[in-house]
Scaffold this active site. Structure first.
Site, PDB file in Angstrom:
ATOM      1  N   SER A 279       0.852  -1.187   0.000  1.00  0.00           N
ATOM      2  CA  SER A 279       0.000   0.000   0.000  1.00  0.00           C
ATOM      3  C   SER A 279       0.887   1.235   0.000  1.00  0.00           C
ATOM      4  O   SER A 279       2.018   1.203   0.502  1.00  0.00           O
ATOM      5  CB  SER A 279      -0.895   0.020   1.242  1.00  0.00           C
ATOM      6  OG  SER A 279      -1.558   1.261   1.393  1.00  0.00           O
TER       7      SER A 279
ATOM      8  N   TYR B 226      -1.379  -0.565  10.475  1.00  0.00           N
ATOM      9  CA  TYR B 226      -1.506  -0.816   9.040  1.00  0.00           C
ATOM     10  C   TYR B 226      -0.255  -0.359   8.291  1.00  0.00           C
ATOM     11  O   TYR B 226       0.281  -1.085   7.442  1.00  0.00           O
ATOM     12  CB  TYR B 226      -2.744  -0.091   8.508  1.00  0.00           C
ATOM     13  CG  TYR B 226      -3.097  -0.440   7.079  1.00  0.00           C
ATOM     14  CD1 TYR B 226      -3.847  -1.580   6.800  1.00  0.00           C
ATOM     15  CD2 TYR B 226      -2.707   0.368   6.024  1.00  0.00           C
ATOM     16  CE1 TYR B 226      -4.189  -1.901   5.490  1.00  0.00           C
ATOM     17  CE2 TYR B 226      -3.039   0.056   4.721  1.00  0.00           C
ATOM     18  CZ  TYR B 226      -3.778  -1.081   4.460  1.00  0.00           C
ATOM     19  OH  TYR B 226      -4.102  -1.402   3.162  1.00  0.00           O
TER      20      TYR B 226
END
Length: 258
Positions: A147, A160
């Site tokens: 990501s 995350y």
């Protein structure tokens, strides 16, 4: 959008295992690979939806239930793939707890932190560990789905961001350890509208959502799937250990608050 369940879909004899494949980006990658003739094994913790999706995708799709954070399930799942197809040519590690936001650091529960890292990062390691011998046998490839959060953050996304940053680092470590037989790369998506088509129609994104991207639109699962398919192909035979950012140019854009 891709057409699913086409009885005329070719089969090129190659087998890919895609995790987190019951919805979103994982489903888009699976559908794209099937149109290119891959036999795709969809792995997901959601047994009911995963089985349904595999049926819709047609004969070139097969489902296996798997929690990627649990090594016993990974080991059994990979064994099922080999028992069913006798080979494995590609691994796409997409399974993740996708919500980047957690409580403020002072109230972040360690159990929540550990679970997110276990799924998003440790799961990719476990899949690579158990798939490596079979990928080596066919000079296969791994693609990890990271990501842009690996290099950019908003507040309260520590777990995350850490998991995706670790996944980028794991990618180049695996590329060196598993080469030359196995190539390993990662794709870091930005804003991808990975919602189900019905939800996209009911709650369309705004003009501003699209316009803020240098390319003029928010990304689609097909944008990611096309890149993954190329990285798994022979055309990418000289590419390994790399991160490919798919974000419509957003990470190159200077943003100032008014």
């Amino acid at each position: 959008m891709l057409e699913w369940g086409n009885d005329d879909t070719p089969n090129n004899g190659r087998v890919a295992l895609v995790t987190g494949a019951a919805r979103g980006i994982g489903l888009g990658i699976s559908a794209w690979l099937i149109t290119e003739g891959w036999q795709v094994v969809l792995a997901d913790i959601d047994r009911e939806r995963g089985s349904k999706v595999a049926r819709v995708l047609g004969d070139n799709a097969w489902f296996v239930a798997m929690d990627v954070a649990k090594e016993d399930q990974v080991s059994v799942g990979v064994a099922e793939v080999l028992g069913q197809f006798g080979r494995l040519d590609a691994l796409v590690c997409n399974a993740a707890i996708a919500d980047p936001h957690t409580p403020p650091l002072e109230s972040l529960d360690l159990k929540r932190w550990n679970r997110l890292l276990a799924v998003n990062l440790t799961g990719a390691m476990l899949l690579a560990k158990h798939c490596a011998p079979y990928l080596r046998a066919h000079r296969g490839a791994i693609v990890n789905i990271a990501s842009t959060r690996a290099s950019q953050s908003e507040a309260n996304c520590e777990a995350y961001a850490a998991s995706k940053g670790g996944l980028v680092a794991l990618t180049h470590a695996l590329a060196v350890s598993l080469g030359p037989e196995v190539r390993v790369n990662c794709v870091s998506p930005g804003w991808i509208d990975a919602r189900d088509p019905v939800q996209q129609r009911l709650e369309p994104l705004s003009v501003f959502d699209h316009a803020q991207h240098p390319v003029g639109r928010v990304g689609t699962v097909e944008d990611v799937a096309a890149q993954v398919a190329w990285l798994l192909s022979d055309a990418a035979g000289f590419v390994t250990g790399q991160e490919f950012v798919i974000d419509g140019g957003m990470s190159r854009k200077m943003v100032y608050e008014d």
